[in-house]
Structure formats: structure tokens, C-alpha cells
Design an enzyme around this catalytic site. Structure first.
Site, PDB file in Angstrom:
ATOM      1  N   SER A  52      17.651  59.955 -33.325  1.00 30.31           N
ATOM      2  CA  SER A  52      17.009  60.750 -34.380  1.00 30.31           C
ATOM      3  C   SER A  52      16.092  59.870 -35.203  1.00 30.31           C
ATOM      4  O   SER A  52      16.495  58.783 -35.634  1.00 30.31           O
ATOM      5  CB  SER A  52      18.067  61.378 -35.286  1.00 30.31           C
ATOM      6  N   GLU A  80      34.847  68.847 -29.408  1.00 27.76           N
ATOM      7  CA  GLU A  80      35.987  68.418 -28.594  1.00 27.76           C
ATOM      8  C   GLU A  80      36.519  67.076 -29.094  1.00 27.76           C
ATOM      9  O   GLU A  80      37.728  66.882 -29.217  1.00 27.76           O
ATOM     10  CB  GLU A  80      35.568  68.316 -27.115  1.00 27.76           C
ATOM     11  N   ILE A  99      23.006  91.132 -38.166  1.00 27.99           N
ATOM     12  CA  ILE A  99      22.692  92.020 -39.289  1.00 27.99           C
ATOM     13  C   ILE A  99      21.174  92.232 -39.381  1.00 27.99           C
ATOM     14  O   ILE A  99      20.704  93.330 -39.653  1.00 27.99           O
ATOM     15  CB  ILE A  99      23.257  91.439 -40.609  1.00 27.99           C
ATOM     16  N   ARG A 156      17.293  96.644 -46.036  1.00 23.96           N
ATOM     17  CA  ARG A 156      17.146  97.448 -44.823  1.00 23.96           C
ATOM     18  C   ARG A 156      18.021  98.701 -44.889  1.00 23.96           C
ATOM     19  O   ARG A 156      19.207  98.629 -45.188  1.00 23.96           O
ATOM     20  CB  ARG A 156      17.556  96.580 -43.629  1.00 23.96           C
ATOM     21  N   GLU A 210      26.930  63.711 -33.532  1.00 25.29           N
ATOM     22  CA  GLU A 210      27.855  63.074 -34.496  1.00 25.29           C
ATOM     23  C   GLU A 210      29.305  63.366 -34.102  1.00 25.29           C
ATOM     24  O   GLU A 210      30.159  63.589 -34.938  1.00 25.29           O
ATOM     25  CB  GLU A 210      27.553  63.626 -35.880  1.00 25.29           C
ATOM     26  N   ASP A 212      33.131  58.375 -40.000  1.00 21.75           N
ATOM     27  CA  ASP A 212      33.544  59.309 -41.056  1.00 21.75           C
ATOM     28  C   ASP A 212      32.360  59.755 -41.911  1.00 21.75           C
ATOM     29  O   ASP A 212      32.162  60.945 -42.139  1.00 21.75           O
ATOM     30  CB  ASP A 212      34.599  58.665 -41.954  1.00 21.75           C
ATOM     31  N   THR A 247      31.189  65.521 -30.697  1.00 22.88           N
ATOM     32  CA  THR A 247      31.298  66.944 -30.328  1.00 22.88           C
ATOM     33  C   THR A 247      32.547  67.553 -30.955  1.00 22.88           C
ATOM     34  O   THR A 247      33.445  66.838 -31.398  1.00 22.88           O
ATOM     35  CB  THR A 247      31.424  67.094 -28.804  1.00 22.88           C
ATOM     36  N   THR A 252      23.708  55.964 -28.574  1.00 24.16           N
ATOM     37  CA  THR A 252      23.818  56.755 -27.347  1.00 24.16           C
ATOM     38  C   THR A 252      22.984  56.196 -26.197  1.00 24.16           C
ATOM     39  O   THR A 252      21.843  55.769 -26.373  1.00 24.16           O
ATOM     40  CB  THR A 252      23.387  58.214 -27.645  1.00 24.16           C
TER      41      THR A 252
END
Lengths: 263, 387
Positions: free
Chosen positions: B158, B367, B337, B268, B363, B240, B365, B126
Site C-alpha cells: 500500500s 481466518e 435498501i 425514497r 492486515e 495489533d 484475514t 507480503t
């Protein structure tokens, strides 16, 4: 040195145990099975001893159990044990400690042994009998609930500790002996991925009772489980509430006397 | 076979699960709160053999496949999705690329160190103007004798500051958008390499994300992966595995969201009933559980296909798209919850809520995944029903 480690396949400690409808055992569907956690201490101690000796000593797993016990055995091999003997016979479907001990004794004698490690008890039936019956059958000393183990340089004796109420007991025993292992003895290693890979190629020798020269299932009739029952359900809980505590106590006393009839 | 575990795969799952629940769980809350990358956890995972899970034995790995890696990543992500980032990038991208495209010398030199976890592999693609659009990469690599000189910066990398091996895609030919890219194996010790800006992210705080700066960084020409001009092909060919990795991470997040929702909802009580006894809670639980299972099946299918050497671009994208989407839905519902306490750092769901978001972004998007899937589906229809 031939190091034997005993292994029992038991339901996972996290599994929810339910009695089957016939009352002959537990419901196994959906229950995960693992190596008896106390046996893991035995396996680890065997592996540590082998590593310390570093003289070509071998760690052999011995297990009497159903076909499905293979996975637990494979886990022990992945942790690093060298090979395994799996006594698997339909006649062993409903074993008691005497039966298992007799079978294990025969299998261990066939293998040869210099020291035997096992867990202090299996976490399923909590009987803690096999190691003692086995010691008797093999005519060797036993030290139970070991929390420390140190083999002498000549491998003819070992020093051990046992945690007892309020202190430690130091023990020396001659070898060969059977040592049952307690929490605190060591930190069992994980089955590493290289270990898992190598375990694929390690030998598990399957034995039937006939292979061990046992014609009749030993120990039947000595003791047997009559029935398995679920724990009685806990009773209803009632909370006695009142504005003033003294009124609540008075009401509680009345209920205990008149309804529960216990005072 | 598709969804059935082999004995080894079950053992791998158990080992990683046990490690995650004992060692990782003991530090995850604090390291994520304080934004600390734990070298000791990577060391522990390395000792288990996890950093060479798909590398052949001859290079010091254990030669298990994508499926085993996916199962391991799910287990790690159930406890600490941050840790899964480093493990996924190292295995699915760095190890994969060196193994597939490295020369025999490069493989012999680097793979054993990568398999043992001594050298953590990272992937630097990137740039400010290039991410989803790989062909827009601008960082330059100019050949000078037996070396290439790299200039430019990579962002959002990363674990970039922990790297032992950096896979860099740079431009060797400004004239060709697609054939002008080349992949290099760079060691952080090479002259001209440095770590730049450190990002402060919304989540995955126990994983570092940094800028890598290359100033006249000299890389031996022997460190070219594949051949000059193959960069685009290598980048696209590695998608992949990376996508299956992040799909597994999202799956682990979703599973934990469900676990936490049920465990909390049983404890709860409101209006005299446990939360799980309300139908509206049950509807959420049913949806979460169904989605988690469906995502897991998609991940398993893609991983099995990849292990079988089949083309799995569509299936990997489907797994990534679906798992990341349902992970975000699951953390949302699980926090709902939990109510107010779920919005505090006291409860794990707050961390997972933040960690989930990026699974729809990095990895590839969501889209991009849809583009990949739609293109494949249209191709298939083209073949079945030609116009």
C-alpha cells in the site's frame, strides 16, 4: 499588542433545536455545542494579526458562559490563541445582551486591550447586540460585519471593508476598536493536533462576577425572554388532482372559497 | 475511561471530522472514480499533525495514542477509506516500528520527517508465497561489510510508490525460518530499489498498491531495525496496531453504510410509504446500528488496552474480525435498501461496497484473526480449568 477575541458557545449549526417543556430554553440533551461560527472568523483574524505583527503580541480569548464552555475555549486555544478568561458564574444563568456586555467589558478592562474581534452575531439568538453595547461601555469605535481588515503600520488605525447590499463599504477607524467579523473575512484554521497538545498547557483564567467587582447582576429587568415557543406546525397539504387542469382549478377555487374561506 | 473521550480526544475527533467533511469529501468521489492518490490530502492531514499522532514530541510528533488514531481513522474512513490506508500504515506500522525498534540515530534521522508527513512510511512484508505465513519470506538480505544487499520483490504494498521510508522484512538466514528474518529501513533513493507492477484493485482506488523490486539494493547496516534475526518478532509485534487501524477503517465504512441507508430510506417512497417505514427496512437498520456500536466498542477497548501497554492481541483481532465482518454486512444491506440506484456510481454506497471487501482480507484475514482469538481463548481456559 493585546488582541482580544470574544467567544460564545452555541449549539452546533447541524443540531436539531427543540424547546424544553417549561418553555424556558432549548433541550440540551444530545445537542453538540461549538464555537459560534462567526466568532471563528474573529479568532482567525486575531491570530493572523498576531502572526503579521510577530512582535510578541498576544491573543486572549474572553468568554462569558457556563462551565461547559471550557471545551469551546480550549478549541480556540488549540487554534492558537495564547490564553483565555472564562467568566463563569451561576448568576449568569439567564443572561441578556446588556448583562453579557457589562461582564465582558469588566473582564476586558481588567485584561487591557488594543483591538477586539468578535463574530457579527451569535447563531443561536441572532441578537447581534453585544458588540455595540460593549463599544459604548468601553467608549471605543465599532465596525460591524467586517469582510476585510488591515491594521495600519503604526497600529493606531485600521482599514476595513463591509459587504453591504450591492457593494462594499470602505471604512477607516482609529484603534482601539471592536470589530465584528463576517463570513468572507478569512478562512478559520483547524485546531491542529500540535495545537490541541499545546492547548492543554495554556491558561484559562476562571473569573466569577465577584472577581470582576460586580456585586449585582447588571441589566436584569431591562429585557427578558418571557417564553420560548416551538414554531407552529405546517398545515396539511392537499393536492387537488383532476383529469383536466381546468377542473382541478375549479375545484381548488371552490375549496378556497367554501372550506378555507379565503376568497 | 474505556469509552469516555478526554477533552483532547474530542477535539481531535472534531478536527479530523471537519477536515474530512470539508476537504476530503470535496475530492473523494472523483479521486476514487479516477484512481488518483491525492498528495494534497496527505499534505493537509500532515499539516493537522496526523502523520505523527503517536510519535513523541522530541521527534516532532504530538504523542497521542492508539485511541486517538483509531478515532481519526474512523472519521477519515467515513468519507474516504482509501485515504485511511495510507494514514493507518504510516502510523500504526511504519512509525511504530521505527519508534520501537530503531536505534537512536535512526529515530533522530527519520522520525521527524515521518511525523511531519514529509516522508510517508510504508510496510513491505507480503511476497507471492508469504503473507499470513510470515516465516515463508524469501527475499534475501546478505551482509557485505557495512551494508546489506537485498534481492527480491514485495507485492501488494500500500502506498509503496509514494513512500519516503519503506520498512522491509527480508531473510538474512536461510537456515532458520523464524530467527532468520530481519527488518530494514529502506529509502526509495537507495540504489537498486524500484517500483514494479501497479495493481488494479476492486476498491480503495484512491490508494495505490504496488510491487516493490529490490535488485542488489544496498542498505547501510545502520538501517537494521532491532537486530539481525528480529524480523519475525518485529513483524508479529506490529500486528495489533495495524489491526486496530483496519478495524477503525471498517468501522468508518459501516457507519457510512448505515448513514446512507437511513438518509436514502427516508427520501425514497414505495407503495405510498417511506422505505424506513417498512418493518423489513427497520430490521436492517436495527441490525446495522447495533453492529456498528458493538464494533466501535471493540475497537475502543483494544485501543485503550494498547495505550495502557496491556497485551491486546486477542482484543485487536476481535475488533478487526468483527468490524470487517459487519462492515461487509452493512454495505450489503445498505445497498439492498438503496435498490437499483445503489448499484450505480451515482451513489456513495457503491464505492463503499467495494472498499469494504478487503477489510476482511488484508492486515490478517478473518481466518487468521479467528486462529489468534481461538488460540488465546483456549489458553485462557487452560489456565482457568487445567486439564
Amino acid at each position: 499588542m493585546k488582541i482580544i477575541v470574544l467567544l460564545k458557545r452555541v449549539p452546533d449549526t447541524e443540531a436539531k433545536i427543540l424547546i424544553n417543556q417549561e418553555g424556558t430554553g432549548i433541550r440540551e440533551d444530545g445537542v453538540k455545542f461549538v464555537i459560534n461560527p462567526h466568532d471563528e472568523y474573529g479568532i482567525e483574524e486575531g491570530l493572523k494579526l498576531r502572526e503579521k505583527l510577530a512582535d510578541g503580541s498576544k491573543v486572549t480569548v474572553v468568554c462569558a458562559g457556563p462551565e461547559e464552555a471550557t471545551e469551546a475555549i480550549r478549541t480556540a486555544l488549540a487554534m492558537g490563541a495564547d490564553d483565555a478568561v472564562h467568566v463563569c458564574d451561576p448568576k449568569l444563568a439567564d443572561p441578556n445582551p446588556f448583562t453579557v456586555s457589562e461582564v465582558l467589558a469588566k473582564a476586558i478592562q481588567a485584561e487591557g486591550f488594543d483591538v477586539i474581534f468578535c463574530g457579527k452575531q451569535a447563531i443561536d439568538d441572532d441578537l447581534a447586540q453585544v458588540q455595540s453595547i460593549l463599544a459604548e461601555k468601553l467608549d471605543i469605535p465599532q465596525v460591524n460585519n467586517a469582510t476585510a481588515f488591515e491594521m495600519a503600520a503604526d497600529c493606531r488605525s485600521a482599514k476595513l471593508s463591509r459587504r453591504i447590499e450591492g457593494g462594499d463599504e470602505k471604512i477607516e477607524t482609529s484603534m482601539p476598536a471592536i470589530i465584528s467579523c463576517d463570513k468572507g473575512l478569512n478562512e478559520p484554521r483547524y485546531a491542529s493536533l500540535p495545537g490541541i497538545m499545546k492547548a492543554k498547557k495554556k491558561e484559562i483564567r476562571k473569573k466569577s462576577l465577584a472577581d470582576l467587582g460586580i456585586a449585582e447582576v447588571p441589566g436584569t429587568g431591562r429585557s427578558r425572554v418571557l417564553k420560548w415557543l416551538p414554531l407552529p406546525k405546517g398545515g396539511e397539504c392537499r393536492i387537488v388532482a383532476a383529469e383536466e387542469t381546468v377542473d382541478a382549478v375549479r375545484e381548488l377555487a371552490r375549496l378556497l372559497r367554501e372550506e378555507a374561506k379565503v376568497i | 475511561m474505556l469509552f469516555q473521550f478526554s477533552e483532547e480526544e474530542r477535539l481531535i475527533q472534531k478536527t479530523v471530522r471537519d477536515f474530512a467533511r470539508r476537504e476530503l469529501a470535496a475530492v473523494a468521489d472523483i479521486s476514487n472514480r479516477d484512481g488518483v492518490f491525492r498528495d494534497d490530502i496527505i499534505k493537509g492531514l500532515s499539516a493537522l499533525g496526523l502523520m505523527g499522532i503517536t510519535i513523541p514530541e522530541e521527534y516532532g510528533g504530538v504523542n497521542f495514542g492508539t485511541f486517538s488514531l483509531a478515532v481519526a481513522l474512523e472519521e477519515i474512513s467515513r468519507i474516504c477509506p482509501s485515504t485511511a490506508v495510507a494514514v493507518s500504515v504510516h502510523n500504526s506500522l511504519a512509525n511504530h516500528i521505527v519508534l520501537k525498534y530503531g536505534s537512536e540515530e535512526l529515530k533522530a534521522k527519520y522520525l521527524p520527517r515521518m511525523a511531519s508527513g514529509e516522508a510517508i512510511g510504508v510496510y513491505a512484508l507480503t511476497e507471492p508465497d508469504a503473507g499470513s505465513d510470515v516465516s515463508a519470506i524469501r527475499m534475501s538480505a546478505v551482509r557485505k561489510g557495512h551494508e546489506y544487499v537485498l534481492n527480491g520483490a514485495k507485492i501488494f504494498i500500500s502506498t509503496g510508490d509514494k513512500a519516503g521510508v519503506v520498512i522491509v522484512i527480508a531473510r538474512t538466514d536461510p537456515g532458520s525460518r523464524t530467527r532468520g528474518l530481519t527488518a530494514f529501513l529502506v529509502e526509495p533513493g537507495f540504489p537498486g530499489f524500484s517500483v514494479g507492477k501497479v495493481e488494479h484493485k476492486m476498491g480503495l482506488k484512491a490508494s495505490t498498491t504496488v510491487e516493490l523490486v529490490f535488485e542488489d539494493c544496498r542498505v547501510p547496516s545502520a538501517n537494521v531495525l532491532g537486530e539481525e534475526g528480529m524480523g519475525m518478532q518485529i513483524a508479529l509485534g506490529s500486528l495489533d496496531g495495524g489491526r486496530i487501524g483496519i478495524a477503525s477503517q471498517a468501522l468508518g465504512i459501516a457507519q457510512t453504510a448505515l448513514d446512507e441507508a437511513v438518509l436514502f430510506g427516508r427520501e425514497r417512497t414505495q407503495f405510498g410509504k417511506r422505505l424506513v417505514d417498512f418493518q423489513m427496512t427497520q430490521a436492517k437498520i436495527a441490525d446495522m446500528a447495533t453492529n456498528v456500536d458493538a464494533a466501535r466498542l471493540l475497537v475502543y477497548r483494544a485501543a485503550r488496552m494498547r495505550d495502557a501497554g496491556e497485551n491486546c492481541s486477542k482484543e485487536a483481532s476481535m475488533a478487526k474480525l468483527f468490524a470487517s465482518r459487519i462492515a461487509n454486512a452493512a454495505v450489503y444491506d445498505s445497498m439492498q435498501i438503496h435498490g437499483g440506484v445503489g448499484y450505480t456510481e451515482e451513489f456513495r454506497i457503491e464505492r463503499f461496497f467495494r472498499d469494504a471487501r478487503v477489510t476482511e482480507i488484508y492486515e490478517g484475514t478473518s481466518e487468521i484473526q479467528r486462529i489468534v482469538i481461538a488460540r488465546k481463548v483456549l489458553e485462557e481456559y487452560e489456565q482457568m480449568y487445567p486439564v
